[in-house]
Write an enzyme that holds these catalytic residues in place. Structure first.
Site, PDB file in Angstrom:
ATOM      1  N   CYS A 108      19.882  16.859   7.593  1.00  0.00           N
ATOM      2  CA  CYS A 108      19.702  16.449   6.941  1.00  0.00           C
ATOM      3  C   CYS A 108      18.380  16.505   6.763  1.00  0.00           C
ATOM      4  O   CYS A 108      17.611  16.433   5.929  1.00  0.00           O
ATOM      5  CB  CYS A 108      19.888  15.187   6.387  1.00  0.00           C
ATOM      6  N   HIS A 109      17.897  16.977   8.155  1.00  0.00           N
ATOM      7  CA  HIS A 109      16.623  16.915   8.124  1.00  0.00           C
ATOM      8  C   HIS A 109      14.982  17.890   7.325  1.00  0.00           C
ATOM      9  O   HIS A 109      14.142  18.005   7.457  1.00  0.00           O
ATOM     10  CB  HIS A 109      15.689  16.823   9.428  1.00  0.00           C
ATOM     11  N   GLU A 132      11.235  23.145  14.926  1.00  0.00           N
ATOM     12  CA  GLU A 132      12.360  24.465  14.370  1.00  0.00           C
ATOM     13  C   GLU A 132      11.311  25.640  14.655  1.00  0.00           C
ATOM     14  O   GLU A 132      11.510  26.401  13.870  1.00  0.00           O
ATOM     15  CB  GLU A 132      12.841  23.546  12.975  1.00  0.00           C
TER      16      GLU A 132
END
Length: 168
Positions: free
Chosen positions: A132-133, A159
């Site tokens: 959800c980030h 990421e």
């Protein structure tokens, strides 16, 4: 049926993990997030053993060596709408972001339902492993994250500094 819990240290603080009797992960929360206050529900048993694979995957993810979760997940019962939103979260590629509106469109809803998508994301019991980030505001701004915006910023930064890495 017995449920288990453990904590796991990481760069975001001590993560709280719970699983069912089969070892399927039922929740993962970060310090200060809803559901992370105190210990899991009465009747759960502290046991590190069922979480060995979750620990390995989390450590590999935080080291930039893993780009997706392959753990068995068993979130608590939810509405069909929430399950659809959570499934759409699982499809957001590593290192990318989508807006709440784009996520709503992906499950076939729009308009006022975008706010409901936000509510379903906020109810996600599996932070980090259900990404959800990776959901941002329409203008790309970082909005809302149960673990706090500083953790969302950290996860997205992790990421973005890595190219796609092998899952295994």
């Amino acid at each position: 049926m017995t449920a288990y819990w453990t904590t796991h240290p990481g760069p975001l603080g001590d993560l709280l993990l719970t699983c069912d009797a089969t070892g399927a992960l039922t929740s993962l929360t970060v310090p200060g997030a809803p559901g992370a206050k105190g210990l899991p529900a009465p009747g759960t048993v502290r046991d590190d053993a069922p979480f060995a694979e979750a620990r390995r995957e989390l450590d590999a993810y935080f080291a930039g060596e893993r780009d997706r979760c392959t753990l068995r997940l068993a979130p608590p019962p939810a509405t069909d709408f929430r399950r659809r939103v959570w499934a759409a979260l699982d499809e957001i590629p590593y290192g990318t972001t989508v807006s709440y509106g784009q996520l709503a469109a992906a499950i076939g809803v729009g308009g006022p339902a975008v706010r409901a998508v936000g509510g379903a994301i906020g109810a996600n019991p599996l932070l980090i492993v259900r990404p959800c980030h990776r959901v941002v505001g329409a203008d790309g701004s970082l909005t809302g994250y149960a673990g706090g915006l500083e953790r969302k910023t950290w996860l997205l930064g992790l990421e973005r500094t890595r190219t796609a890495v092998p899952a295994g």
